[in-house]
Enzyme design. Structure first.
Site, short mmCIF file in Angstrom:
data_model
loop_
_atom_site.label_atom_id
_atom_site.label_comp_id
_atom_site.label_asym_id
_atom_site.label_seq_id
_atom_site.Cartn_x
_atom_site.Cartn_y
_atom_site.Cartn_z
N ASN A 49 0.85 -1.18 0.00
CA ASN A 49 0.00 0.00 0.00
C ASN A 49 0.89 1.23 0.00
O ASN A 49 1.99 1.20 0.57
CB ASN A 49 -0.89 -0.02 1.25
CG ASN A 49 -2.01 0.99 1.16
OD1 ASN A 49 -1.81 2.18 1.38
ND2 ASN A 49 -3.19 0.52 0.82
N GLU A 59 1.71 -14.87 3.09
CA GLU A 59 1.33 -15.98 3.98
C GLU A 59 0.08 -15.62 4.77
O GLU A 59 -0.82 -16.44 4.97
CB GLU A 59 2.47 -16.29 4.98
CG GLU A 59 3.76 -16.73 4.33
CD GLU A 59 4.71 -15.58 4.05
OE1 GLU A 59 4.25 -14.51 3.62
OE2 GLU A 59 5.91 -15.76 4.27
N1 THU Z 1 6.73 -10.35 2.47
C1 THU Z 1 5.87 -11.40 2.41
O1 THU Z 1 4.88 -11.36 1.68
N2 THU Z 1 6.13 -12.48 3.17
C2 THU Z 1 7.19 -12.59 4.02
O2 THU Z 1 7.27 -13.53 4.78
C3 THU Z 1 8.25 -11.59 3.98
C4 THU Z 1 7.91 -10.31 3.33
C5 THU Z 1 6.46 -9.17 1.66
C6 THU Z 1 6.11 -7.94 2.44
C7 THU Z 1 6.48 -6.85 1.46
O3 THU Z 1 5.40 -6.66 0.57
C8 THU Z 1 7.65 -7.43 0.68
O4 THU Z 1 7.60 -8.82 0.90
C9 THU Z 1 9.00 -6.89 1.11
O5 THU Z 1 9.17 -6.97 2.47
#
Ligand code: THU
Length: 136
Positions: A49, A59
């Protein structure tokens, strides 16, 4: 137990879902696929966002989709990132609420499985529902 084939197909689903990630700020798309004990599969992607802290991880999207559809018993979740990163602390905590035995398959952007761990291994000494019951 998750067979090699089942694990790989869950990774492939996360890899496919990852194409829908909304990650214009980090440019770090993440895909997840969660299989419940009833055999249903819920995918998730990270949704960022412009107000940065309001973004959500892949997750947690998968977990929240499952919970909102009445599924609470999880078997395995796959997570796909470019470099095979493992779930963040907040996602470990959210997963731990629903079971420390859930298996986590960590894969890279090519869909290659790099690591297999349980939520309990990823979050030792987790704070969980039982801690609230054992109040003195
Ligand atoms: N992110 C995830 O979707 N899962 C994780 O376990 C680690 C980080 C995403 C959050 C953000 O959109 C991007 O990865 C960079 O941190």
């Amino acid at each position: 137990m998750i067979t090699k084939e089942d694990g790989q197909s869950l990774i492939d689903l996360a890899k496919e879902a990852r194409k829908n990630a909304y990650a214009p700020y980090s440019k770090f798309p993440v895909g997840a696929a969660l299989r419940t004990k009833t055999g249903r599969i819920f995918t998730g992607v990270n949704i960022e966002n412009s107000a940065y802290p309001d973004g959500t991880c892949a997750e947690r999207v998968a977990v929240f989709k499952a919970i909102s559809e009445g599924e609470r018993a999880f078997e395995v979740i796959s997570v796909v990132t470019d470099n095979g990163g493992s779930p963040c602390g907040a996602c470990r905590q959210v997963l731990s609420e629903f079971g420390l035995d859930t298996v986590v398959l960590i894969a890279d952007g090519k869909g290659k499985l790099l690591k297999t761990m349980t939520v309990g291994e990823l979050l030792p000494e987790a704070f969980g529902p039982r801690n609230l019951k054992e109040r003195r």
